[in-house]
Design an enzyme around this catalytic site. Structure first.
Site, PDB file in Angstrom:
ATOM      1  N   SER A  21       0.856  -1.180   0.000  1.00  0.00           N
ATOM      2  CA  SER A  21       0.000   0.000   0.000  1.00  0.00           C
ATOM      3  C   SER A  21       0.892   1.231   0.000  1.00  0.00           C
ATOM      4  CB  SER A  21      -0.886  -0.018   1.250  1.00  0.00           C
ATOM      5  OG  SER A  21      -1.617   1.182   1.348  1.00  0.00           O
ATOM      6  N   LYS A  57      -1.124  -1.029  -4.449  1.00  0.00           N
ATOM      7  CA  LYS A  57      -2.255  -0.167  -4.081  1.00  0.00           C
ATOM      8  C   LYS A  57      -1.725   1.240  -3.899  1.00  0.00           C
ATOM      9  CE  LYS A  57      -4.678   0.310   0.325  1.00  0.00           C
ATOM     10  NZ  LYS A  57      -5.502  -0.393   1.318  1.00  0.00           N
ATOM     11  N   LYS A  66      -2.682   5.176  -2.826  1.00  0.00           N
ATOM     12  CA  LYS A  66      -3.650   6.066  -2.188  1.00  0.00           C
ATOM     13  C   LYS A  66      -3.929   7.231  -3.131  1.00  0.00           C
ATOM     14  CE  LYS A  66      -3.900   4.101   1.932  1.00  0.00           C
ATOM     15  NZ  LYS A  66      -5.132   3.645   2.556  1.00  0.00           N
ATOM     16  N   ASP A  75      -6.893   3.372  -3.494  1.00  0.00           N
ATOM     17  CA  ASP A  75      -7.648   3.471  -2.242  1.00  0.00           C
ATOM     18  C   ASP A  75      -7.874   4.955  -1.942  1.00  0.00           C
ATOM     19  OD1 ASP A  75      -8.800   3.266   0.258  1.00  0.00           O
ATOM     20  OD2 ASP A  75      -7.089   2.299   1.232  1.00  0.00           O
ATOM     21  N   GLU A 134     -10.941   1.214  -3.831  1.00  0.00           N
ATOM     22  CA  GLU A 134     -11.303   0.956  -2.438  1.00  0.00           C
ATOM     23  C   GLU A 134     -11.903   2.208  -1.806  1.00  0.00           C
ATOM     24  OE1 GLU A 134      -7.939  -0.557  -0.283  1.00  0.00           O
ATOM     25  OE2 GLU A 134      -8.919  -0.456   1.658  1.00  0.00           O
ATOM     26  N   ASP A 162     -13.988  -0.843   2.526  1.00  0.00           N
ATOM     27  CA  ASP A 162     -13.110  -0.971   3.690  1.00  0.00           C
ATOM     28  C   ASP A 162     -13.870  -0.346   4.868  1.00  0.00           C
ATOM     29  OD1 ASP A 162     -11.188  -0.568   5.674  1.00  0.00           O
ATOM     30  OD2 ASP A 162      -9.677   0.331   4.391  1.00  0.00           O
ATOM     31  N   LYS A 220     -10.450  -6.194   7.585  1.00  0.00           N
ATOM     32  CA  LYS A 220      -9.440  -5.841   8.591  1.00  0.00           C
ATOM     33  C   LYS A 220      -9.956  -6.378   9.911  1.00  0.00           C
ATOM     34  CE  LYS A 220      -7.677  -1.654   6.467  1.00  0.00           C
ATOM     35  NZ  LYS A 220      -7.750  -0.187   6.444  1.00  0.00           N
ATOM     36  N   GLY A 279      -4.563  -3.760   5.898  1.00  0.00           N
ATOM     37  CA  GLY A 279      -3.558  -3.519   6.927  1.00  0.00           C
ATOM     38  C   GLY A 279      -3.755  -2.170   7.585  1.00  0.00           C
TER      39      GLY A 279
HETATM   40  O1  OSB Z   1      -7.310   2.359   4.206  1.00  0.00           O
HETATM   41  O2  OSB Z   1      -6.254   0.560   4.112  1.00  0.00           O
HETATM   42  C1  OSB Z   1      -6.372   1.686   4.568  1.00  0.00           C
HETATM   43  C2  OSB Z   1      -3.382   2.494   6.811  1.00  0.00           C
HETATM   44  C3  OSB Z   1      -3.996   3.184   7.817  1.00  0.00           C
HETATM   45  C4  OSB Z   1      -5.356   3.410   7.752  1.00  0.00           C
HETATM   46  C5  OSB Z   1      -6.099   2.943   6.673  1.00  0.00           C
HETATM   47  C6  OSB Z   1      -5.480   2.230   5.648  1.00  0.00           C
HETATM   48  C7  OSB Z   1      -4.092   2.034   5.707  1.00  0.00           C
HETATM   49  C8  OSB Z   1      -3.348   1.356   4.665  1.00  0.00           C
HETATM   50  C9  OSB Z   1      -2.048   0.732   5.072  1.00  0.00           C
HETATM   51  O3  OSB Z   1      -3.671   1.341   3.506  1.00  0.00           O
HETATM   52  C10 OSB Z   1      -1.917  -0.685   4.681  1.00  0.00           C
HETATM   53  C11 OSB Z   1      -0.707  -1.309   5.315  1.00  0.00           C
HETATM   54  O4  OSB Z   1      -0.777  -1.695   6.499  1.00  0.00           O
HETATM   55  O5  OSB Z   1       0.302  -1.428   4.640  1.00  0.00           O
HETATM   56 MG    MG Z   2      -8.461   1.277   2.823  1.00  0.00          MG
END
Ligand code: OSB
Ligand code: MG
Length: 383
Positions: free
Chosen positions: A135, A161, A163, A189, A214, A239, A263, A291
């Site tokens: 991510s 992934k 952001k 995401d 996402e 999510d 999660k 995660g």
């Molecule tokens: O939206 O998946 C998410 C981290 C903190 C809060 C929300 C998210 C995330 C990540 C990190 O995308 C994923 C990771 O642990 O590598």
């Molecule tokens: Mg997410």
């Protein structure tokens, strides 16, 4: 199984590089490490609530309060605690899923250690190793993001992934496709950064053939997402909107998503994660393990749940070195081959705690002793 003592330790670990999402930028990870003692065994889990209530309504401090005042007393009163009963034991407490999950998951680890079985096998896991993705946060420039993508592809990650947020979306996805092609398993995401007013931008993403988008819309929405999904070719993955099996059922029935990110913390624990997994499997909805920038402890729980059969999309379960200079488990989480991480086989979570590393990151510790059964009264002693 009877619980003798529970330790709540607050840790602060520096991230190797800052992680930015549409709700902010993190340079450190602060979290609670929960240790549950029974006889000579101890089970561990981490609470994934963030410092500020930006991802969901919980924070480290709300979790601490609910754990100490509500959940731990409920656990201490049980003479014969079984991990699969913990979700129901916590049902009277509304929401606070990350607090619940931390305690429930630690109890699962403890139980498995007592039974000398791996957590993955106790949950019905079928895989020896799982495919992992990465991510990537919002980088200041497109070029910086492209570098991260390149490094991730070199490391063998099976899903990239990225952001996104308004203004940092189509240009970035387009740049990745132009540089690395359409073979790259790519997704975005949005962490709830859009509304239906921006549907045109989201529709533009269709041409980049993402595996999914996402949580594009509000964290508490499944209605607008259904509308959006009907207009998009790209599968929507939820999510933030999914907290329970019932949420998953409703979202699937409404057509709000085609994929679900599970999660453990967000849904209140391993039992609920498995229920959602089983329901999705029966309804042909693929799932993957999300995660929350976990330490090795939370990561180990994630690997165990990701070993279930319907986790068919690579998860955000990257190795320790993606996040930490030094993790809090003695043998860190590593790739067994490019893009793969082994599901631990040892008892419980299958990773040992590195007490020295825990102490290095420790900023607060409370030990709660179970005085309930002997004294039947003021059963919480804090030291
Ligand atoms: O939206 O998946 C998410 C981290 C903190 C809060 C929300 C998210 C995330 C990540 C990190 O995308 C994923 C990771 O642990 O590598
Ligand atoms: Mg997410």
């Amino acid at each position: 199984m009877r619980i003798d003592r529970i330790d709540l330790q607050k840790l602060k670990m520096p991230l190797k590089s800052p992680f930015e999402t549409s709700f902010g930028r993190e340079t450190h990870k602060e979290f609670l490490l929960v240790s549950v003692y029974s006889g000579d065994e101890v089970g561990y889990a981490e609470c994934v609530a963030m410092k500020k209530p930006v991802y969901n309504e919980e924070t480290i401090d709300t979790a601490l309060s609910v754990l100490k005042n509500n959940l731990i007393p409920a656990v201490f009163q049980q003479e014969d605690l079984r991990p699969e009963a913990v979700t129901d034991l916590f049902k009277w407490v509304r929401r606070n899923n990350m607090a619940k999950s931390a305690l429930e998951s630690a109890i699962w680890d403890l139980y498995c250690k007592k039974e000398n079985i791996s957590l993955a096998s106790a949950l019905g896991g079928v895989k020896k190793e799982v495919e992992v993705g990465v991510s990537l946060g919002i980088e200041p420039t497109v070029e910086a993001l492209l570098e991260k993508v390149e490094d991730s592809l070199k490391a063998g990650y099976k899903k990239i992934k990225v952001k996104i947020k308004p203004g940092k979306d189509v240009d970035r996805i387009q740049a990745i496709r132009e540089r690395f092609g359409y073979e790259v398993p790519l997704m975005a995401d949005a962490n709830s950064a859009y509304t239906l007013d921006q549907i045109d931008t989201l529709k533009e993403l269709d041409k980049y053939k993402l595996i999914m988008i996402e949580q594009p819309l509000a964290h508490d929405d499944i209605i607008d997402h259904a509308m959006l999904q009907s207009e998009l070719e790209t599968p929507v993955c939820l999510d933030e909107s999914i907290h329970t099996l019932d949420d998953a059922r409703k979202a699937i029935e409404l057509g709000s998503c085609k994929i679900i990110n599970i999660k453990i913390g967000r849904v209140g624990g391993l039992t609920e994660s498995k229920r959602i997994h089983d329901y999705c499997e029966a309804n042909n909805i693929p799932v993957w393990c999300g995660g929350m920038l976990e330490s090795g402890v939370g990561r180990a729980h994630n690997l165990a749940i990701a070993s279930l059969s319907n986790f068919v999309i690579p998860g955000d379960t990257s190795p320790s070195s993606r996040y930490w200079e030094q993790d809090i488990v003695t043998k860190e989480v590593v790739m067994s081959s490019p893009g793969m991480v082994e599901v631990p086989k040892g008892p419980g979570i299958g990773y040992e705690i590195d007490e020295k590393a825990v102490n290095k990151y420790l900023i607060n510790k409370e030990s709660l002793h179970n005085m309930y059964i002997e004294k039947n009264a003021s059963y919480l002693i804090t030291d």
